[in-house]
Design an enzyme around this catalytic site. Structure first.
Site, PDB file in Angstrom:
ATOM      1  N   SER A 141      20.929 -40.551  27.984  1.00 33.87           N
ATOM      2  CA  SER A 141      20.866 -40.649  26.531  1.00 33.87           C
ATOM      3  C   SER A 141      19.794 -41.662  26.177  1.00 33.87           C
ATOM      4  O   SER A 141      19.445 -42.528  27.004  1.00 33.87           O
ATOM      5  CB  SER A 141      22.222 -41.107  25.983  1.00 33.87           C
ATOM      6  OG  SER A 141      22.117 -41.527  24.638  1.00 33.87           O
ATOM      7  N   TYR A 154      29.256 -47.277  25.238  1.00 37.75           N
ATOM      8  CA  TYR A 154      28.537 -46.054  25.599  1.00 37.75           C
ATOM      9  C   TYR A 154      27.184 -46.393  26.228  1.00 37.75           C
ATOM     10  O   TYR A 154      26.814 -45.834  27.269  1.00 37.75           O
ATOM     11  CB  TYR A 154      28.349 -45.188  24.354  1.00 37.75           C
ATOM     12  CG  TYR A 154      27.636 -43.880  24.618  1.00 37.75           C
ATOM     13  CD1 TYR A 154      28.293 -42.833  25.255  1.00 37.75           C
ATOM     14  CD2 TYR A 154      26.320 -43.688  24.224  1.00 37.75           C
ATOM     15  CE1 TYR A 154      27.642 -41.620  25.493  1.00 37.75           C
ATOM     16  CE2 TYR A 154      25.664 -42.495  24.452  1.00 37.75           C
ATOM     17  CZ  TYR A 154      26.324 -41.469  25.091  1.00 37.75           C
ATOM     18  OH  TYR A 154      25.676 -40.285  25.330  1.00 37.75           O
TER      19      TYR A 154
END
Length: 239
Positions: A141, A154
């Protein structure tokens, strides 16, 4: 080192996590459409049945990334493929919030699914990947490269995933195993829809990357001729 066995007359074999939606589904469908053998990791038997119905022709393995310590036992009671041309780590979870609000339970869940589970699954399947001189692809990501407020857990899991990929690449180079990290921007997936809700933002899939575009990046890494490797690929929304 001897050359990889010639398997031009047999389908290539792939294992995909997160095959039930978004990028994972797009990748699995395209692999099946071209005649490859596809295995999907499911968290439980019920989910395995759902995946088999949604993606006819795919095989399933049951193993929960949220419980990394049980993956060895789970795979040991099944019959994984005896070789793998690629292991595609697409599954992931996200939970946003300030550091002051994130409990150990949330941290442990995110780190298990996004980092420790992929590390353990890779460890267990390395013999099959070495045999085929295969590829490991991690869907990371943009948060794996920089962290924003309320993204600590995250982003930490994705920073760790980058470290895992970088170390694995160096360790397995002599075994012919290629390792790629793909860093998508915001992509139109159910997880991104959840993130928008947590951010209090309206969700408009038309403004996000299509999962098919990210799938193309993954398959490019897998299909690249053996004289080259894609190590880090960022996929950003078009202009």
């Amino acid at each position: 080192m001897s050359a990889a066995p010639d398997r031009t007359d047999s389908p290539r074999v792939h294992l995909v996590t997160g095959g039930g939606s978004g990028i994972g589904t797009a990748v699995a469908r395209r692999l099946l459409a071209r005649g490859d053998e596809v295995w999907l990791l499911a968290r439980d038997a019920g989910r395995a049945r759902q995946l088999a119905e949604a993606l006819p022709g795919a095989h399933t393995l049951v193993g929960d990334l949220a419980e990394p310590a049980r993956l060895s036992w789970a795979l040991g009671h099944q019959a994984p493929p005896d070789r793998l041309d690629s292991l595609l780590h697409v599954a992931g979870v996200a939970e946003l919030g300030p550091v002051g609000d994130l409990t150990p339970k949330i941290w442990n869940e995110i780190l298990a699914v996004n980092l420790v589970g992929p590390a353990e699954l890779t460890r267990l399947l390395l013999p099959q990947l070495r045999l085929s001189r295969g590829s490991v692809v991690f869907v990371n990501s943009g948060a794996g490269l920089s962290a924003s407020p309320e993204w600590s857990a995250y982003a930490a899991s994705k920073h760790g995933l980058k470290a895992l990929a970088d170390a694995l690449r160096a360790e397995e180079r002599d075994n012919g195993v290629r390792v790629t990290s793909v860093y998508p921007g915001r992509t139109a997936t159910p997880m991104q829809e959840k993130i928008h809700r947590q951010e209090g933002r309206a969700y408009d899939a038309s403004r996000l990357i299509d999962p098919e575009s990210v799938a193309t990046a993954l398959l490019t890494a897998v299909d690249l001729p053996r004289d080259a490797a894609l190590t880090d690929v960022s996929v950003r929304p078009g202009l």
